[in-house]
Design an enzyme around this catalytic site. Structure first.
Site, mmCIF file in Angstrom:
data_model
loop_
_atom_site.group_PDB
_atom_site.id
_atom_site.type_symbol
_atom_site.label_atom_id
_atom_site.label_comp_id
_atom_site.label_asym_id
_atom_site.label_seq_id
_atom_site.Cartn_x
_atom_site.Cartn_y
_atom_site.Cartn_z
ATOM 1 N N LYS A 275 0.975 -1.260 0.204
ATOM 2 C CA LYS A 275 -0.145 0.141 -0.303
ATOM 3 C C LYS A 275 0.538 1.180 -0.049
ATOM 4 O O LYS A 275 1.281 1.583 0.655
ATOM 5 C CB LYS A 275 -1.070 0.227 0.862
ATOM 6 C CG LYS A 275 -2.350 0.044 1.074
ATOM 7 C CD LYS A 275 -2.563 1.599 2.525
ATOM 8 C CE LYS A 275 -1.768 2.920 2.921
ATOM 9 N NZ LYS A 275 -1.667 4.374 1.686
ATOM 10 N N GLU B 127 10.973 0.997 9.176
ATOM 11 C CA GLU B 127 11.595 1.964 8.989
ATOM 12 C C GLU B 127 10.421 3.281 9.256
ATOM 13 O O GLU B 127 9.381 3.710 8.757
ATOM 14 C CB GLU B 127 11.702 1.860 7.017
ATOM 15 C CG GLU B 127 12.466 0.465 7.243
ATOM 16 C CD GLU B 127 14.600 0.572 7.693
ATOM 17 O OE1 GLU B 127 14.384 1.504 8.107
ATOM 18 O OE2 GLU B 127 14.523 -0.608 7.081
ATOM 19 N N CYS C 11 14.325 11.056 5.155
ATOM 20 C CA CYS C 11 14.220 10.475 7.046
ATOM 21 C C CYS C 11 15.904 10.498 7.091
ATOM 22 O O CYS C 11 16.281 10.146 8.696
ATOM 23 C CB CYS C 11 14.025 8.953 6.575
ATOM 24 S SG CYS C 11 14.489 7.886 5.646
ATOM 25 N N GLU D 111 11.187 15.306 14.255
ATOM 26 C CA GLU D 111 11.646 15.404 12.619
ATOM 27 C C GLU D 111 10.346 16.419 12.083
ATOM 28 O O GLU D 111 9.781 17.260 12.348
ATOM 29 C CB GLU D 111 10.576 14.000 12.231
ATOM 30 C CG GLU D 111 11.558 13.763 10.600
ATOM 31 C CD GLU D 111 10.914 12.321 10.643
ATOM 32 O OE1 GLU D 111 9.833 11.820 11.000
ATOM 33 O OE2 GLU D 111 12.055 11.771 9.453
HETATM 34 P P1 NAD Z 1 3.394 8.090 7.792
HETATM 35 O O1 NAD Z 1 3.235 7.165 9.059
HETATM 36 O O2 NAD Z 1 2.396 9.208 7.955
HETATM 37 O O3 NAD Z 1 2.598 6.972 6.690
HETATM 38 C C1 NAD Z 1 3.231 6.230 6.319
HETATM 39 C C2 NAD Z 1 2.074 4.971 5.579
HETATM 40 O O4 NAD Z 1 1.353 4.560 6.934
HETATM 41 C C3 NAD Z 1 1.020 5.689 3.996
HETATM 42 O O5 NAD Z 1 1.371 5.129 3.620
HETATM 43 C C4 NAD Z 1 -0.340 5.984 4.906
HETATM 44 O O6 NAD Z 1 -1.022 6.046 4.124
HETATM 45 C C5 NAD Z 1 0.199 4.454 5.868
HETATM 46 N N1 NAD Z 1 -0.537 5.055 7.644
HETATM 47 C C6 NAD Z 1 -0.815 5.381 8.082
HETATM 48 N N2 NAD Z 1 -2.209 4.988 9.329
HETATM 49 C C7 NAD Z 1 -2.204 4.060 8.813
HETATM 50 C C8 NAD Z 1 -2.512 3.050 10.424
HETATM 51 N N3 NAD Z 1 -3.681 3.361 10.988
HETATM 52 N N4 NAD Z 1 -1.920 1.498 9.693
HETATM 53 C C9 NAD Z 1 -1.716 0.760 8.521
HETATM 54 N N5 NAD Z 1 -0.941 2.322 7.413
HETATM 55 C C10 NAD Z 1 -1.305 3.648 8.280
HETATM 56 O O7 NAD Z 1 4.496 8.893 6.831
HETATM 57 P P2 NAD Z 1 4.804 9.912 6.236
HETATM 58 O O8 NAD Z 1 4.601 10.697 6.299
HETATM 59 O O9 NAD Z 1 3.809 9.092 5.061
HETATM 60 O O10 NAD Z 1 6.168 9.694 5.651
HETATM 61 C C11 NAD Z 1 7.348 10.852 6.025
HETATM 62 C C12 NAD Z 1 7.847 9.642 7.316
HETATM 63 O O11 NAD Z 1 8.550 8.237 6.512
HETATM 64 C C13 NAD Z 1 8.554 10.434 7.894
HETATM 65 O O12 NAD Z 1 8.642 10.275 9.323
HETATM 66 C C14 NAD Z 1 9.858 9.460 7.807
HETATM 67 O O13 NAD Z 1 11.290 9.515 8.194
HETATM 68 C C15 NAD Z 1 9.846 8.252 6.841
HETATM 69 N N6 NAD Z 1 10.849 7.606 6.453
HETATM 70 C C16 NAD Z 1 10.874 6.690 6.767
HETATM 71 C C17 NAD Z 1 12.334 6.271 6.042
HETATM 72 C C18 NAD Z 1 13.302 5.002 6.743
HETATM 73 O O14 NAD Z 1 13.875 4.445 6.202
HETATM 74 N N7 NAD Z 1 13.713 4.927 7.806
HETATM 75 C C19 NAD Z 1 12.351 6.169 4.970
HETATM 76 C C20 NAD Z 1 11.208 7.029 3.902
HETATM 77 C C21 NAD Z 1 10.062 7.351 4.690
#
Ligand code: NAD
Length: 492
Positions: A171, A246, A280, A380
């Site tokens: 997803k 991650e 990230c 962040e």
């Molecule tokens: P987010 O946590 O808001 O969303 C990530 C994903 O989770 C999206 O697809 C979202 O639809 C889904 N999601 C949200 N609520 C959910 C739930 N209750 N159940 C299941 N899925 C759910 O993050 P974002 O704003 O999309 O991305 C930014 C974040 O991602 C930052 O914190 C960044 O650091 C992190 N990130 C980490 C890495 C890594 O490798 N560590 C890489 C890229 C991004």
């Protein structure tokens, strides 16, 4: 058109319509109905059905199909680069030079790695049996990915899973589904069987939740924020599912007084502003030893002045927009809070004038004078914001570098081999760069310490997440009464 299940593109069935937009212009790129629980059900069933054949394909068959997949993406590289740029507001030079070639290289790496997957050892450890380690695929993997690098995040989730013989339902973020669906289509064109790679595009609380809690999903692999990751982990614990997380980062950038100051200043600007800071591993906290501090801040400010914001399809644009107005306003709010708390905004800290200001752009921003325990240093921001702070001793630098809940990446800048050695040992992060910040390579792992999560993406280490280790113990004596039986009965 936004889901890809069992080899076919189609609309979701949640009833909720969603417009996928270009955040750099506001233009709608696609409108469709999002995926809901029924689509997840169908996608998981497709992945389950495909598992029997795919998990038994030989390593060579999987590898050859993946090499053709790389060729498919390569042949459509420009289309991928344009779609990624428009959907995520990224400059075209970033998607052409980083996202797309990085993904193609990742596919080729995992095509090779699929043929090198092996258990560590076989031997007669008991003296009476041969022990063999089998590495087996787990089954259907459920993955959820963020919006910041949509194609690369899809690749990082899908490739090790599929190379190891699993099937997957991914997803992507509902904001950025375009290249994930194209990626799955390219797999099909390469001859990867239908159902091996499925994409459901829906919201986190609806499609994400349904996927990660589905009883036929054997493993949950999540990339996103620490807040959502915590919830995902709690759910997985309740269901006793394997989980790979991650999460967020807040990378320190430590400049010792013997560093090459120009290299460090350039590294800080590139490391902080890549992908408009929505990375990230981005450099977010520069700790600079006092003798270099003032000149460093001045040079970073000067270099930031030269960063060109502009339309994302202009090859000269250095920095695009943020992903959404919501994200831009979150960044602007954190900068405002820092200013109100007494920090100095040396550069940026504002929405640009003119047409860019009517889209989700935000200026490169440099902050000094923030307190170590303030939100801009601890949390962040996920925007083009670098905070610079001075330090006096090496002990101070390493303590400050480790003083956040995160531990994804870090860098140390020095020409002293002993300082470099100490920093690489003492900084608690999944990656420590010495005299650089950002580069990644397919052969090496990416993953966090502390609240940045656990488990690895990329590299052969990622197979530890996506395989089960099975011990097979075969008797080699042929004796009917085994020596160990004596502890239960003597056999007379
Ligand atoms: P987010 O946590 O808001 O969303 C990530 C994903 O989770 C999206 O697809 C979202 O639809 C889904 N999601 C949200 N609520 C959910 C739930 N209750 N159940 C299941 N899925 C759910 O993050 P974002 O704003 O999309 O991305 C930014 C974040 O991602 C930052 O914190 C960044 O650091 C992190 N990130 C980490 C890495 C890594 O490798 N560590 C890489 C890229 C991004």
């Amino acid at each position: 058109m936004q889901t890809f299940i069992a080899g076919k593109r189609r609309s979701g069935t949640s009833g909720e319509e969603f417009a996928v937009a270009n955040p750099a212009t506001g233009e709608t790129l696609a409108t469709d109905v999002l995926a809901g629980p029924e689509d997840v059900e169908e996608a998981v069933a497709a992945a389950r059905a495909a598992f029997a054949e795919w998990s038994r394909a030989t390593a060579a068959e999987r590898s050859e199909a993946m090499l053709r997949w790389a060729d498919q993406v390569q042949a459509r590289a420009e289309e991928f680069a344009r779609a990624e740029s428009r959907n995520a507001g990224k400059p075209i030079k970033l998607t052409r030079g980083f996202d797309v070639p990085g993904t193609i290289d990742n596919i080729r790496f995992f095509a090779g790695a699929a043929r090198n997957l092996e258990g560590r050892a076989a031997g007669e450890y008991s003296g009476e049996h041969t022990s063999v380690i089998r590495r087996e695929p787990i089954g259907v993997v459920g993955s959820v990915a963020p919006w910041n690098y949509p194609l690369q995040m899809a690749a990082w989730k899908v490739l090790p899973a599929v190379a190891a013989g699993n099937t997957i339902v991914l997803k992507p973020s509902e904001l950025t589904p375009l290249t994930s669906v194209m990626f799955a289509e390219a797999a099909r064109e390469a001859g990867i069987p239908d159902g091996v790679v499925n994409i459901v595009t829906g919201t986190g609380p609806v499609a994400g939740q349904a996927l990660l809690t589905h009883p036929d999903v054997a493993m949950v692999s999540f990339t996103g924020s620490t807040a959502v990751g915590r919830r995902v982990a709690a759910q997985a614990a309740g269901l006793v599912k394997r989980v790979h997380l991650e999460l967020g980062g807040k990378a320190p950038f430590v400049v010792f007084d013997d560093a090459d100051p120009e290299a460090a200043a350039r590294g800080a600007v590139a490391g902080a502003l890549i992908n408009a800071g929505q990375d990230c591993t981005a450099a977010t906290r520069a700790y600079v030893q006092r003798p270099l501090y003032e000149a460093f801040v001045a040079r970073v400010a000067e270099l930031m002045d030269g960063v060109r914001l502009g339309p994302v399809d202009d090859p000269d644009t250095d920095m695009g927009s943020l992903i959404s107005f919501r994200q831009r306003d979150k960044v602007a709010g954190m900068v405002e809070d820092a200013r109100r708390a007494g920090a100095t905004v040396v550069r940026g800290g504002r929405i640009p004038d003119g047409p860019l200001g009517r889209a989700a752009y935000y200026e490169p921003t440099l902050i000094t004078g923030a307190a170590q325990d303030s939100a801009v240093v601890q949390q962040e921001i996920f925007g083009p914001v670098l905070v610079c702070l001075p330090f006096d001793t090496d002990d101070d630098a390493l303590r400050l570098a480790n003083d956040t809940p995160y531990g994804l990446a870090a860098s140390a800048w020095t020409t002293d081999v002993y300082r470099a050695g100490r920093a690489s040992r003492e900084i608690q992060a999944g990656c420590v760069w010495i005299n650089d910040h950002i580069p990644i390579i397919s052969e090496m792992p990416h993953g966090g310490y502390k609240s940045s999560g656990f488990g690895k993406d990329m590299s052969a280490y990622s197979f530890d997440e996506y395989t089960n280790v099975k011990h097979v113990m075969t008797d080699i004596t042929g004796a009917r009464h085994r020596s160990w039986h004596d502890v239960v009965f003597t056999g007379r």
